[in-house]
Design an enzyme around this catalytic site. Structure first.
Site, PDB file in Angstrom:
ATOM      1  N   SER A 126       0.934  -1.396   0.071  1.00 32.43           N
ATOM      2  CA  SER A 126       0.025  -0.035   0.056  1.00 32.43           C
ATOM      3  C   SER A 126       0.764   1.210   0.008  1.00 32.43           C
ATOM      4  O   SER A 126       2.023   1.327   0.541  1.00 32.43           O
ATOM      5  CB  SER A 126      -0.880   0.143   1.201  1.00 32.43           C
ATOM      6  OG  SER A 126      -1.413   1.419   1.560  1.00 32.43           O
ATOM      7  N   TYR A 151      -2.585   0.209  10.685  1.00 32.23           N
ATOM      8  CA  TYR A 151      -2.896  -0.628   9.272  1.00 32.23           C
ATOM      9  C   TYR A 151      -1.709  -0.329   8.289  1.00 32.23           C
ATOM     10  O   TYR A 151      -1.023  -1.304   7.864  1.00 32.23           O
ATOM     11  CB  TYR A 151      -4.043  -0.054   8.435  1.00 32.23           C
ATOM     12  CG  TYR A 151      -3.968  -0.577   6.920  1.00 32.23           C
ATOM     13  CD1 TYR A 151      -4.383  -1.599   6.628  1.00 32.23           C
ATOM     14  CD2 TYR A 151      -3.851   0.548   5.905  1.00 32.23           C
ATOM     15  CE1 TYR A 151      -4.002  -2.004   5.123  1.00 32.23           C
ATOM     16  CE2 TYR A 151      -3.693   0.121   4.681  1.00 32.23           C
ATOM     17  CZ  TYR A 151      -4.022  -1.031   4.276  1.00 32.23           C
ATOM     18  OH  TYR A 151      -3.967  -1.392   2.905  1.00 32.23           O
ATOM     19  N   LYS A 155       1.609  -2.920   6.779  1.00 35.65           N
ATOM     20  CA  LYS A 155       2.184  -2.869   5.620  1.00 35.65           C
ATOM     21  C   LYS A 155       3.737  -2.705   5.312  1.00 35.65           C
ATOM     22  O   LYS A 155       4.260  -3.488   4.736  1.00 35.65           O
ATOM     23  CB  LYS A 155       1.464  -2.069   4.580  1.00 35.65           C
ATOM     24  CG  LYS A 155      -0.161  -2.218   4.314  1.00 35.65           C
ATOM     25  CD  LYS A 155       0.010  -3.688   3.765  1.00 35.65           C
ATOM     26  CE  LYS A 155      -1.470  -3.977   3.228  1.00 35.65           C
ATOM     27  NZ  LYS A 155      -1.825  -5.392   2.972  1.00 35.65           N
TER      28      LYS A 155
END
Length: 341
Positions: A126, A151, A155
């Protein structure tokens, strides 16, 4: 036909990628525990491709159950790993759930990749790995800032886990850092079906326009952007899906110069939240009921991609415009409403 395992295959990006893989001659199986998705989406996949895809309802955090899938499919030649929780806001409120799910599942799938000698691995990363970059557009070599949300941190950590693992294992990997996938397949047979209140912009727009939500909130209008709202790189889901097929081809054809290659997947254009809303209103003729609210924790101010590397090495060129993205997203929302009536 080469067999590919797609984790999170019943999800939004996973299901569209399965379609693209099948259309390009691959055999596909899926692992998805359906905690954030529904296996019903595979009916749409079958309608588009004429191919029934088997989904193993397995929690990747359970190593023994995950390993059993590999035992039953010893001919897997490549893996695309999507399965992860993906809501920025939810991750801020429940970070341990994100660290547990996103990282444990990755570790287990890598263990199986190693044990069953699977050499081609594509990781769904991402643009959140860049944090709040000093300069935009970002390239693959742009220095990473601290993640703005748990989040985003998962990643970053996921990429680190992979890069350390491949130092001792013969796994050829591609890390695809994509920006903001939106829209639906042009057949309108598959699309995005968020469970609960949508965390992403475009489903929030379409659900507000259709009446599922009474109104939507723009999170801040005092950012240093053209109109004060956050700026992002939005890309059609089918363009994202095709990039995964190209990435697999790249690995299988042994075109990778190192055992870990990074590609940005974005259009190279940045649009603000308010510009996306205006484009939706223009394309659909719908007036959107929205208010301006405070900033949301975890949001990056502005980011969009330099995609030159993916274009040059993968031969990847996005085909869909922002207008196309809004049109297909709205047609998908209308389809969902018709199915309920």
């Amino acid at each position: 036909m080469k067999k590919i395992l797609v984790t999170g295959g019943c999800g939004y990006i996973g299901s569209h990628t399965i379609v693209d893989l099948i259309e390009n001659g691959y055999e596909v199986i899926s692992i998805d525990n359906n905690s954030r998705s529904s296996s019903d989406i595979l009916t749409g996949v079958e309608s588009i491709t004429g191919t029934q895809v088997k989904n193993y309802v397995v929690d990747l955090c359970n190593y023994d159950d995950t390993k059993q899938v590999f035992k039953e499919n010893p001919d897997i030649v490549g893996i695309i790993h999507f399965a992860a929780y993906k809501s920025v806001g939810e991750s801020v409120g429940n970070p341990l759930m994100y660290f547990d799910n996103n990282l444990a599942s990755l570790v287990n799938i890598l263990k199986c990749t190693e044990e069953f000698n699977i050499s081609n691995f594509v990781f769904s990363s991402s643009c959140t790995v860049y944090g709040n970059p000093d300069e935009i557009p970002v390239t693959e070599s742009t220095p990473q800032k601290p993640g703005e949300s748990p989040y985003g941190i998962t990643k970053q950590m996921g990429e680190q886990i992979i890069t350390e693992t491949i130092k001792v294992d013969n796994i050829q990997t591609i890390l695809l850092r994509y920006f903001n996938p939106v829209g639906a397949h042009p057949s309108i047979l598959i699309g995005e079906t968020p469970i609960g209140k949508p965390a992403n912009l475009v489903p929030a727009i379409t659900q507000t326009a259709i009446g599922k939500l009474p109104a939507m909130q723009v999170h801040g209008n005092d950012y240093p952007t053209r109109d004060g709202s956050c700026l992002r790189d939005y890309i059609h889901i089918c363009d994202i899906a095709h990039a995964h097929t190209l990435a697999l081809n790249y690995l299988i054809d042994k075109k990778n110069k190192t055992n870990c290659t990074v590609f940005n997947l974005g259009t190279g254009n940045g649009y603000t939240v308010l510009e996306v809303i205006k484009t939706f209103e223009k394309v659909t003729g719908q007036r959107l009921n929205y208010t301006i609210g405070p900033r949301r924790n975890g949001d990056v101010v502005a980011i969009y991609a330099n995609r030159d590397k993916a274009t040059k090495e993968l031969g990847w060129n996005p085909q869909y415009t922002l207008e196309d993205m809004m049109h297909t997203a709205w047609q998908w929302e209308l389809k969902l409403k018709n199915e309920l009536n």
